[in-house]
Design an enzyme around this catalytic site. Sequence first.
Site, PDB file in Angstrom:
ATOM      1  CG  ASP A 195       8.951   1.891  -4.499  1.00 21.34           C
ATOM      2  OD1 ASP A 195       8.776   1.579  -3.307  1.00 21.34           O
ATOM      3  OD2 ASP A 195       8.336   1.351  -5.434  1.00 21.34           O
ATOM      4  NE  ARG A 248      -4.232   0.810   1.101  1.00 20.54           N
ATOM      5  CZ  ARG A 248      -5.275   1.426   1.586  1.00 20.54           C
ATOM      6  NH1 ARG A 248      -5.455   1.505   2.864  1.00 20.54           N
ATOM      7  NH2 ARG A 248      -6.134   1.990   0.784  1.00 20.54           N
ATOM      8  CG  HIS A 266      11.532  -1.462  -4.463  1.00 18.41           C
ATOM      9  ND1 HIS A 266      10.175  -1.462  -4.712  1.00 18.41           N
ATOM     10  CD2 HIS A 266      12.138  -1.522  -5.669  1.00 18.41           C
ATOM     11  CE1 HIS A 266       9.976  -1.509  -6.019  1.00 18.41           C
ATOM     12  NE2 HIS A 266      11.155  -1.550  -6.631  1.00 18.41           N
TER      13      HIS A 266
HETATM   14  C1  GRF Z   1       9.473  -8.626  -0.720  1.00 20.93           C
HETATM   15  O1  GRF Z   1       9.938  -9.109  -1.951  1.00 20.93           O
HETATM   16  C2  GRF Z   1       9.547  -7.132  -0.699  1.00 20.93           C
HETATM   17  O2  GRF Z   1      10.617  -6.618  -1.417  1.00 20.93           O
HETATM   18  C3  GRF Z   1       8.263  -6.744  -1.342  1.00 20.93           C
HETATM   19  O3  GRF Z   1       7.331  -7.679  -0.842  1.00 20.93           O
HETATM   20  C4  GRF Z   1       7.994  -8.899  -0.547  1.00 20.93           C
HETATM   21  C5  GRF Z   1       7.654  -9.298   0.851  1.00 20.93           C
HETATM   22  O4  GRF Z   1       8.053 -10.590   1.146  1.00 20.93           O
HETATM   23  N1  GRF Z   1       7.966  -5.364  -1.054  1.00 20.93           N
HETATM   24  P1  GRF Z   1       7.747 -11.223   2.566  1.00 20.93           P
HETATM   25  O5  GRF Z   1       6.249 -11.036   2.855  1.00 20.93           O
HETATM   26  O6  GRF Z   1       8.595 -10.538   3.591  1.00 20.93           O
HETATM   27  O7  GRF Z   1       8.083 -12.669   2.425  1.00 20.93           O
END
Ligand code: GRF
Length: 208
Positions: free
Chosen positions: A152, A98, A116
């Site tokens: 970002d 979000r 990210h």
């Molecule tokens: C990660 O790849 C992060 O970069 C992105 O969402 C994913 C989250 O992974 N924003 P997790 O839920 O921590 O396994």
Amino acid sequence: MTMAHHPPCRLAVLISGSGTNLQVIIDRIEAGELNAEIVCVLSNQPDAFGLERATRHGIPALVHENSAFPDRRSYDAATVEILKSHNVELVILAGFMRILTEVMVNAFPRAIMNIHPALLPAFPGLHSQQQALDYGVRFTGCTVHFVDYGTDTGPIILQSVVPVEQNDTEESLSDRIRTAEHQIFVRAIQLYVDRKISVMGRKVLISS
Ligand code: GRF
């Protein structure tokens, strides 16, 4: 080991999904390697597996569904109220799908970190791993940054480079990136907790 000069840093972790990054943070805290405490986990998805991870470790877990609020600002206002009531010092966006409004950003200036799955400023937004594959880059990676008003765009704290293999799928590349995420996210939190981070404009300075 961390320097235990300060009381544990009070973290909130916001998630939308599996929560593997959340798990690594929990594990490092429980191992005594990160001088922090997760005081609440908040998800906008009721079925996020990360909620179960939190509950298993005795961490209060809450769901705010997007649909329960008329707009993103009121969503964020409710979130701020909860986080402030828990005296949260640092907000961790660990797969929180979000975009934050200025309501959140202003309430926690330079105290919201996002991970990210690309080397920003390349491939912001959604499906960064597929964007990298489609572009044909040889290297991509992940970025931990402070959250500002853009998507970002905030000051970069740490990055890690991940090679792209010829036969990669979105899934295989995402898995490789996630392993790197797990390393730099906790390192960035550690730096914050140890008060080694300062921000000058859009540059993050790290003291040794
Ligand atoms: C990660 O790849 C992060 O970069 C992105 O969402 C994913 C989250 O992974 N924003 P997790 O839920 O921590 O396994």
